[in-house]
Design a protein around this motif. Structure first.
Motif, PDB file in Angstrom:
ATOM      1  N   PRO A  30       0.826  -1.214   0.000  1.00  0.00           N
ATOM      2  CA  PRO A  30       0.000   0.000   0.000  1.00  0.00           C
ATOM      3  C   PRO A  30       0.856   1.258   0.000  1.00  0.00           C
ATOM      4  N   THR A  31       0.253   2.330  -0.446  1.00  0.00           N
ATOM      5  CA  THR A  31       0.927   3.629  -0.424  1.00  0.00           C
ATOM      6  C   THR A  31       0.372   4.438   0.744  1.00  0.00           C
ATOM      7  N   TYR A  32       1.225   4.708   1.722  1.00  0.00           N
ATOM      8  CA  TYR A  32       0.813   5.486   2.891  1.00  0.00           C
ATOM      9  C   TYR A  32       1.148   6.957   2.664  1.00  0.00           C
ATOM     10  N   ASP A  33       0.234   7.846   3.031  1.00  0.00           N
ATOM     11  CA  ASP A  33       0.438   9.270   2.747  1.00  0.00           C
ATOM     12  C   ASP A  33       1.227   9.990   3.836  1.00  0.00           C
ATOM     13  N   ASP A  34       1.518   9.304   4.947  1.00  0.00           N
ATOM     14  CA  ASP A  34       2.261   9.935   6.048  1.00  0.00           C
ATOM     15  C   ASP A  34       3.358   8.983   6.511  1.00  0.00           C
ATOM     16  N   PRO A  35       4.565   9.079   5.936  1.00  0.00           N
ATOM     17  CA  PRO A  35       5.663   8.177   6.312  1.00  0.00           C
ATOM     18  C   PRO A  35       6.001   8.226   7.797  1.00  0.00           C
ATOM     19  N   ALA A  36       5.881   9.372   8.413  1.00  0.00           N
ATOM     20  CA  ALA A  36       6.198   9.484   9.834  1.00  0.00           C
ATOM     21  C   ALA A  36       5.196   8.682  10.676  1.00  0.00           C
ATOM     22  N   GLU A  37       3.916   8.747  10.300  1.00  0.00           N
ATOM     23  CA  GLU A  37       2.902   7.980  11.018  1.00  0.00           C
ATOM     24  C   GLU A  37       3.171   6.477  10.865  1.00  0.00           C
ATOM     25  N   LEU A  38       3.534   6.047   9.662  1.00  0.00           N
ATOM     26  CA  LEU A  38       3.849   4.637   9.429  1.00  0.00           C
ATOM     27  C   LEU A  38       5.046   4.212  10.275  1.00  0.00           C
ATOM     28  N   ALA A  39       6.086   5.027  10.302  1.00  0.00           N
ATOM     29  CA  ALA A  39       7.284   4.686  11.078  1.00  0.00           C
ATOM     30  C   ALA A  39       6.955   4.548  12.561  1.00  0.00           C
ATOM     31  N   GLY A  40       6.090   5.408  13.061  1.00  0.00           N
ATOM     32  CA  GLY A  40       5.708   5.327  14.465  1.00  0.00           C
ATOM     33  C   GLY A  40       4.942   4.053  14.782  1.00  0.00           C
ATOM     34  N   VAL A  41       4.049   3.653  13.882  1.00  0.00           N
ATOM     35  CA  VAL A  41       3.287   2.419  14.081  1.00  0.00           C
ATOM     36  C   VAL A  41       4.210   1.212  14.033  1.00  0.00           C
TER      37      VAL A  41
END
Length: 460
Positions: A30-41
């Motif tokens: 998938p393409t996530y629109d917020d890389p920082a949010e993904l990294a935190g998860v």
């Protein structure tokens, strides 16, 4: 008495880390629109407890090695894609019941122990043929399973939301906890298989045959216990393992761990990850990831798979020819299996590779009706499975398992079966958001067909 198997030492994969897949082409992500949010998860996921243990994983590998050698039979089944809303006790217990019922039929008919592997507690992602879906001229990202986004056709629902990764872990943990509690509490006690009954046994055309099997199992246990003068304790519970397609590599990497007193790395999100056909490229990220973990691994192969390609894939994923490490799950379709499968069997056999062959008679037989509804015909599922047994027998190889999409619910998604479901029946209880599944009655019928086909086959 079970024959002792010599264990061949295997080595840590060369130039591999849980993140080495990131240097390879990664499709179906998938393409996530917020890389920082993904990294935190992902950082949170990496700190959460694992869902399975290393000793469970290694135990399953031994059972799959037995299946490859004809001493067990693999039953792998469950939903095409789990949904978060279906994480409820009735749905989970019914799913477990139908798997237990099928394994009872197979054990009784094949005279073999059954390796039970559920497609659940993590089967929340699905590969798709297109990145977008268009309705009434409006295009949105496609639904990729609850671990990524929602099925509703809206921009909000179709957004790839990293927080769903945490929810998938939680739902998987809840499912595993309930399944383990049921099994440890005696739910799967072979002394009382009547407790597994679903409502279908009261009205199904097959109920008399199933009842006779239940009674026969009970009588056999009582006879054995009379001779032994004690309870046959090992029949009071069964082993049950989980599997899912290792599709979202961010998620799989976050749950890849090292454990004390064991070498190497384990995918602790499931016992048995598999690679789908769309992600099985030799130079791809999914093969790179799976080659380094110690779990048993499955690979889906189809009509486009060539013998030389398959041999290279087998070499990459199982270079030490370790028993129980690699399961090849062929999914060809009833019309194509006769031409497509024999060359693959011959190539693998000639190379002396240790693999477990498993048949998925579902995916190659999917079709869309004029109404746009996807379905599968039971007669095609049956035909592919029966042909698979014959083709393996002719090739001098062994079909050691079956891989099915099924549910314990009374759905009407696949045509045919004992009740001869027709197109007019589909609307009555079509609940899948992705692929059509066998209902509980069709699942038991297929188990009985396996017994009739395989039970009379000569041992290799």
């Amino acid at each position: 008495m079970q024959r002792e198997r010599s264990i061949t030492p295997v080595a840590v994969a060369n130039d591999w880390t849980p993140a080495s897949w990131r240097a390879r082409p990664a499709v179906q992500q998938p393409t996530y629109d917020d890389p920082a949010e993904l990294a935190g998860v992902l950082a949170q996921l990496a700190e959460l407890p694992p869902l399975v243990t290393s000793w469970e994983i290694l135990a399953l590998k031994g059972l799959l090695a037995d299946a490859a050698e004809g001493r067990r039979f693999l039953l792998q089944g469950g939903d095409c894609a789990e949904s978060f809303d279906d994480c409820t006790s009735p749905l989970i217990s019914n799913r477990l019941k139908v798997m237990l019922q099928m394994s009872l039929v197979l054990t009784h008919g094949l005279r073999l122990p059954i390796v039970r592997v559920g497609r659940f507690a993590g089967q929340y992602a699905k590969p798709r043929s297109a990145d977008t879906e268009t309705r009434d001229g409006r295009a949105l990202p496609c639904y990729r399973g609850d671990i990524v986004n929602g099925p509703a056709f809206s921009a909000e629902a179709r957004r790839a939301d990293p927080r769903r990764l945490l929810k998938a872990h939680a739902r998987s943990a809840m499912t595993m906890n309930f399944v383990r509690a049921l099994i440890d509490g005696g739910f799967a006690d072979l002394h009382h298989p009547e407790y597994w009954d679903l409502a279908w046994v009261e009205h199904s055309p097959l109920h008399s045959e199933y009842r006779r099997m239940v009674e026969s199992i009970g009588d056999s246990l009582k006879f054995m216990e009379t001779l032994a003068g004690r309870s046959v304790d090992e029949f009071q519970r069964v082993d049950f393992h989980t599997s899912h397609e290792a599709l979202l590599l961010d998620y799989e990497e976050s749950l890849t761990r090292q454990v004390p007193r064991q070498w190497g790395w384990f995918n602790m999100s499931t016992h048995f990850p598999w690679i789908g056909m769309r992600t099985a490229a030799l130079d791809g990220a999914h093969v790179e990831y799976c080659r380094g973990i110690r779990n048993p691994v499955g690979v889906k192969i189809g009509t486009s798979t060539k013998p030389d390609q398959l041999l290279r894939l087998v070499e990459l994923l199982n270079p030490d020819n370790e028993a129980g490490r690699l399961t090849l799950i062929h999914r060809m379709g009833a019309k194509a299996i006769g031409d497509a499968l024999p060359p693959l069997l011959s190539a693998v056999r000639a190379a002396g590779r240790k693999v477990l062959w498993c048949c998925d008679p579902m995916h190659g037989n999917t079709e869309s009706l004029g109404s746009g509804v996807k379905t599968r015909r039971f007669e095609n599922i049956r035909s592919e499975l029966e042909q698979a047994f014959d083709i393996h027998a002719a090739a001098g190889t062994r079909l050691g398992g079956v891989h099915l999409e099924l549910t314990g619910e009374n759905v009407t998604e696949c045509l045919g079966g004992a009740r001869d479901l027709t197109e007019s029946d589909l609307h009555r209880a079509y609940r899948s958001t992705v692929d059509p599944r066998l209902n509980y009655e069709q699942s038991i019928e297929l188990a009985m067909l396996i017994v009739r086909k395989r039970g009379g086959a000569p041992a290799h």
